[in-house]
Design a protein around this motif. Structure first.
Motif, PDB file in Angstrom:
ATOM      1  N   LEU A   1       0.547  -1.316  -0.024  1.00  0.00           N
ATOM      2  CA  LEU A   1      -0.074  -0.071  -0.026  1.00  0.00           C
ATOM      3  C   LEU A   1       0.837   1.510  -0.027  1.00  0.00           C
ATOM      4  CD1 LEU A   1      -2.763   1.470   0.258  1.00  0.00           C
ATOM      5  CD2 LEU A   1      -2.662   1.030   2.633  1.00  0.00           C
ATOM      6  N   ASP A   2       1.940   1.255   0.846  1.00  0.00           N
ATOM      7  CA  ASP A   2       2.804   2.245   0.822  1.00  0.00           C
ATOM      8  C   ASP A   2       3.307   2.520  -0.644  1.00  0.00           C
ATOM      9  OD1 ASP A   2       2.409   2.372   3.356  1.00  0.00           O
ATOM     10  OD2 ASP A   2       4.464   2.007   4.206  1.00  0.00           O
ATOM     11  N   LEU A   3       3.795   1.698  -1.344  1.00  0.00           N
ATOM     12  CA  LEU A   3       4.308   1.694  -2.608  1.00  0.00           C
ATOM     13  C   LEU A   3       3.499   2.224  -3.573  1.00  0.00           C
ATOM     14  CD1 LEU A   3       6.555   1.461  -4.685  1.00  0.00           C
ATOM     15  CD2 LEU A   3       5.827  -0.874  -5.057  1.00  0.00           C
ATOM     16  N   ILE A   4       1.999   1.899  -3.416  1.00  0.00           N
ATOM     17  CA  ILE A   4       0.998   2.383  -4.453  1.00  0.00           C
ATOM     18  C   ILE A   4       0.946   3.757  -4.028  1.00  0.00           C
ATOM     19  CG2 ILE A   4      -1.466   2.199  -4.941  1.00  0.00           C
ATOM     20  CD1 ILE A   4      -1.470  -0.837  -4.300  1.00  0.00           C
ATOM     21  N   ILE A   5       0.668   4.233  -2.981  1.00  0.00           N
ATOM     22  CA  ILE A   5       0.408   5.845  -2.253  1.00  0.00           C
ATOM     23  C   ILE A   5       1.826   6.325  -3.095  1.00  0.00           C
ATOM     24  CG2 ILE A   5       0.133   7.390  -0.545  1.00  0.00           C
ATOM     25  CD1 ILE A   5      -1.366   4.939   0.862  1.00  0.00           C
ATOM     26  N   ARG A   6       2.972   6.126  -2.652  1.00  0.00           N
ATOM     27  CA  ARG A   6       4.020   6.750  -3.152  1.00  0.00           C
ATOM     28  C   ARG A   6       4.237   7.041  -4.578  1.00  0.00           C
ATOM     29  NH1 ARG A   6       8.408   7.641   0.127  1.00  0.00           N
ATOM     30  NH2 ARG A   6       6.533   7.451   1.863  1.00  0.00           N
ATOM     31  N   THR A   7       3.926   5.799  -5.364  1.00  0.00           N
ATOM     32  CA  THR A   7       4.025   6.049  -6.894  1.00  0.00           C
ATOM     33  C   THR A   7       2.754   7.004  -7.341  1.00  0.00           C
ATOM     34  OG1 THR A   7       4.599   3.751  -7.004  1.00  0.00           O
ATOM     35  CG2 THR A   7       3.749   4.609  -8.844  1.00  0.00           C
ATOM     36  N   LEU A   8       1.680   6.925  -6.848  1.00  0.00           N
ATOM     37  CA  LEU A   8       0.566   7.800  -7.333  1.00  0.00           C
ATOM     38  C   LEU A   8       0.944   9.233  -6.886  1.00  0.00           C
ATOM     39  CD1 LEU A   8      -2.442   8.049  -8.105  1.00  0.00           C
ATOM     40  CD2 LEU A   8      -3.203   8.065  -5.837  1.00  0.00           C
ATOM     41  N   LEU A   9       1.779   9.433  -5.897  1.00  0.00           N
ATOM     42  CA  LEU A   9       1.887  10.774  -5.434  1.00  0.00           C
ATOM     43  C   LEU A   9       2.985  11.382  -6.485  1.00  0.00           C
ATOM     44  CD1 LEU A   9       2.404  13.489  -3.913  1.00  0.00           C
ATOM     45  CD2 LEU A   9       3.961  12.189  -2.172  1.00  0.00           C
ATOM     46  N   LEU A  10       4.122  10.585  -6.827  1.00  0.00           N
ATOM     47  CA  LEU A  10       5.217  10.826  -7.611  1.00  0.00           C
ATOM     48  C   LEU A  10       4.706  11.297  -9.260  1.00  0.00           C
ATOM     49  CD1 LEU A  10       8.411   8.782  -6.979  1.00  0.00           C
ATOM     50  CD2 LEU A  10       7.859  11.308  -6.318  1.00  0.00           C
ATOM     51  N   VAL A  11       3.755  10.193  -9.497  1.00  0.00           N
ATOM     52  CA  VAL A  11       3.247  10.266 -11.041  1.00  0.00           C
ATOM     53  C   VAL A  11       2.510  11.631 -11.273  1.00  0.00           C
ATOM     54  CG1 VAL A  11       1.526   9.124 -12.588  1.00  0.00           C
ATOM     55  CG2 VAL A  11       3.321   7.840 -11.331  1.00  0.00           C
ATOM     56  N   SER A  12       1.484  11.813 -10.081  1.00  0.00           N
ATOM     57  CA  SER A  12       0.598  12.840 -10.307  1.00  0.00           C
ATOM     58  C   SER A  12       1.406  14.451 -10.054  1.00  0.00           C
ATOM     59  CB  SER A  12      -0.515  12.989  -9.155  1.00  0.00           C
ATOM     60  OG  SER A  12       0.034  12.667  -7.808  1.00  0.00           O
ATOM     61  N   LEU A  13       2.420  14.171  -9.110  1.00  0.00           N
ATOM     62  CA  LEU A  13       3.267  15.736  -9.029  1.00  0.00           C
ATOM     63  C   LEU A  13       4.005  15.885 -10.303  1.00  0.00           C
ATOM     64  CD1 LEU A  13       3.917  17.699  -6.959  1.00  0.00           C
ATOM     65  CD2 LEU A  13       5.619  16.063  -6.112  1.00  0.00           C
ATOM     66  N   THR A  14       4.554  14.773 -10.575  1.00  0.00           N
ATOM     67  CA  THR A  14       5.183  14.886 -12.036  1.00  0.00           C
ATOM     68  C   THR A  14       4.188  15.466 -13.228  1.00  0.00           C
ATOM     69  OG1 THR A  14       6.853  13.194 -11.311  1.00  0.00           O
ATOM     70  CG2 THR A  14       6.592  13.625 -13.739  1.00  0.00           C
ATOM     71  N   ALA A  15       3.433  14.863 -13.331  1.00  0.00           N
ATOM     72  CA  ALA A  15       2.220  15.281 -14.392  1.00  0.00           C
ATOM     73  C   ALA A  15       2.029  16.678 -14.173  1.00  0.00           C
ATOM     74  CB  ALA A  15       1.044  14.437 -14.322  1.00  0.00           C
ATOM     75  N   LEU A  16       1.717  17.109 -12.909  1.00  0.00           N
ATOM     76  CA  LEU A  16       1.354  18.445 -12.500  1.00  0.00           C
ATOM     77  C   LEU A  16       2.067  19.742 -12.853  1.00  0.00           C
ATOM     78  CD1 LEU A  16      -1.017  20.150 -11.337  1.00  0.00           C
ATOM     79  CD2 LEU A  16       0.268  19.850  -9.012  1.00  0.00           C
ATOM     80  N   ALA A  17       3.314  19.332 -12.368  1.00  0.00           N
ATOM     81  CA  ALA A  17       4.373  20.303 -12.687  1.00  0.00           C
ATOM     82  C   ALA A  17       4.897  20.126 -14.273  1.00  0.00           C
ATOM     83  CB  ALA A  17       5.757  19.865 -11.675  1.00  0.00           C
ATOM     84  N   GLY A  18       4.858  19.118 -14.954  1.00  0.00           N
ATOM     85  CA  GLY A  18       5.299  19.021 -16.284  1.00  0.00           C
ATOM     86  C   GLY A  18       4.203  19.678 -17.072  1.00  0.00           C
ATOM     87  N   ALA A  19       2.872  19.722 -16.509  1.00  0.00           N
ATOM     88  CA  ALA A  19       1.727  20.349 -17.390  1.00  0.00           C
ATOM     89  C   ALA A  19       2.340  21.811 -17.251  1.00  0.00           C
ATOM     90  CB  ALA A  19       0.571  19.984 -16.781  1.00  0.00           C
ATOM     91  N   PHE A  20       2.316  22.359 -16.060  1.00  0.00           N
ATOM     92  CA  PHE A  20       2.864  23.708 -15.902  1.00  0.00           C
ATOM     93  C   PHE A  20       3.972  24.298 -16.740  1.00  0.00           C
ATOM     94  CE2 PHE A  20       0.124  23.471 -12.055  1.00  0.00           C
ATOM     95  CZ  PHE A  20      -0.966  24.744 -12.399  1.00  0.00           C
ATOM     96  N   ALA A  21       4.905  23.299 -16.846  1.00  0.00           N
ATOM     97  CA  ALA A  21       6.226  23.617 -17.613  1.00  0.00           C
ATOM     98  C   ALA A  21       5.996  23.708 -18.985  1.00  0.00           C
ATOM     99  CB  ALA A  21       7.084  22.595 -17.198  1.00  0.00           C
ATOM    100  N   PHE A  22       5.173  22.579 -19.423  1.00  0.00           N
ATOM    101  CA  PHE A  22       4.891  22.537 -21.208  1.00  0.00           C
ATOM    102  C   PHE A  22       3.964  23.789 -21.429  1.00  0.00           C
ATOM    103  CE2 PHE A  22       2.968  21.288 -24.869  1.00  0.00           C
ATOM    104  CZ  PHE A  22       3.942  20.185 -25.494  1.00  0.00           C
ATOM    105  N   ASN A  23       3.053  23.988 -20.551  1.00  0.00           N
ATOM    106  CA  ASN A  23       2.300  25.432 -20.951  1.00  0.00           C
ATOM    107  C   ASN A  23       3.218  26.625 -21.058  1.00  0.00           C
ATOM    108  OD1 ASN A  23      -0.170  23.947 -20.795  1.00  0.00           O
ATOM    109  ND2 ASN A  23      -0.771  24.497 -18.784  1.00  0.00           N
ATOM    110  N   THR A  24       4.069  26.765 -20.187  1.00  0.00           N
ATOM    111  CA  THR A  24       4.830  27.985 -20.200  1.00  0.00           C
ATOM    112  C   THR A  24       6.109  27.938 -21.024  1.00  0.00           C
ATOM    113  OG1 THR A  24       4.316  28.458 -17.975  1.00  0.00           O
ATOM    114  CG2 THR A  24       6.137  29.423 -18.333  1.00  0.00           C
ATOM    115  N   LEU A  25       6.809  26.776 -21.070  1.00  0.00           N
ATOM    116  CA  LEU A  25       8.089  26.530 -21.972  1.00  0.00           C
ATOM    117  C   LEU A  25       7.700  26.356 -23.235  1.00  0.00           C
ATOM    118  CD1 LEU A  25      10.311  24.931 -19.101  1.00  0.00           C
ATOM    119  CD2 LEU A  25      10.032  27.394 -19.837  1.00  0.00           C
ATOM    120  N   VAL A  26       6.791  25.620 -23.813  1.00  0.00           N
ATOM    121  CA  VAL A  26       6.449  25.283 -25.115  1.00  0.00           C
ATOM    122  C   VAL A  26       5.388  25.913 -25.734  1.00  0.00           C
ATOM    123  CG1 VAL A  26       6.039  23.144 -26.487  1.00  0.00           C
ATOM    124  CG2 VAL A  26       7.311  22.943 -24.477  1.00  0.00           C
TER     125      VAL A  26
END
Length: 287
Positions: free
Chosen positions: A2-27
């Motif tokens: 369960l810890d692994l699932i939660i931590r993976t979900l956090l990293l994936v969603s945080l990466t997607a969130l930050a990457g979306a803002f970066a894509f909007n601004t930089l591309v």
């Protein structure tokens, strides 16, 4: 598990969130991509809201993993409260034009820094350099893999629904590719520094759980580089060729939809391996 699932979900969603803002601004800020930017406006906001919601849920669940963790020399309650404040400001930004601003990127960078401050780098006696290295690693992983996820979830579906945007897709790939190459270089450099500090020896790479998780992450990393090369040197030129027939460009766009989706899946696998590494004892300290 369960810890692994939660931590993976956090990293994936945080990466997607930050990457979306970066894509909007930089591309998408490029003048030549204005039609694509306007066409994806609704999908973009929906994607940002989805990523933000999932990240907040994952953060809440992950918070229970950190409370009472005496290995991290920080007041985790204060840090987690600060994260909530950052997410609140980002949510408010979705209602205005700041969603594509450098200020939003700054907030995302702070969120990624908070992740590093709760991880293995803070368990080092000399923690400053490991924290900075880990933070830079996360930032450029987000720019690269978050951009890949943004293509798969926002850009490509809109382009295939509105075929006149196919040439803009090729232009966006040409704009994103240098960012991806720079990200790969920084990720490789910071990864080498982290490996030297966290693994310690060649034997530990193969004989500890942490080392084996790192090998899985590196394997996914190599595959991801291969997909990036395919997009930059094969698919993008087919889309951008000015003499190409519309049907040829659309076929290239459809192939891009498949390959970018597969690349996104490998990105999730790499982040899952990274999540496992955050839960395992460092190879350099494993007995």
């Amino acid at each position: 598990m369960l810890d692994l699932i939660i931590r993976t979900l956090l990293l994936v969603s945080l990466t997607a969130l930050a990457g979306a803002f970066a894509f909007n601004t930089l591309v998408l800020r490029a003048a030549s991509l204005q039609p694509l930017r306007e066409a994806t406006m609704i999908r973009r906001r929906t994607w940002l809201l989805l990523c933000l919601t999932i990240t907040i849920v994952a953060l809440t669940l992950d918070g229970f993993l950190h409370f009472g963790n005496e290995d991290v020399p920080l007041n985790t309650g204060v840090l987690l409260f600060t994260r909530v404040g950052l997410f609140t400001i980002l949510a408010l930004n979705l209602r205005g034009e700041w969603q594509d601003s450098k200020f939003a990127l700054f907030l995302c960078a702070l969120l990624l820094l908070s992740q590093s401050l709760l991880g293995h780098p803070m368990r080092k006696s000399a923690w400053l350099l490991p924290v900075i290295t880990d933070w830079l690693h996360l930032v450029f992983v987000s720019v690269w893999l978050g951009g890949v996820a943004y293509y798969a979830g926002v850009v490509v579906p809109q382009v295939l629904a509105q075929r006149a945007l196919v040439p803009a897709l090729g232009a966006s790939i040409a704009k994103f590719s240098p960012l991806a190459v720079m990200s790969v270089l920084v990720i490789a450099l910071t990864g080498i520094i982290q490996g030297a500090g966290f693994v310690g020896s060649f034997d530990a790479l193969f004989n500890t759980d942490y080392g084996r998780a790192l090998l899985l992450k590196l394997s996914a990393f190599v595959v991801l580089i291969g997909f990036g090369a395919l997009h930059q040197y094969v698919i993008a030129p087919q889309i951008n060729a000015w003499r190409a027939q519309a049907g040829t460009q659309e076929d290239a766009a459809r192939r891009f939809r498949v390959t970018i989706a597969v690349e996104a899946l490998f990105g999730i696998f790499a982040l899952a391996a990274a999540a496992a590494m955050t839960l395992l004892p460092l190879a350099s300290t494993a007995s």
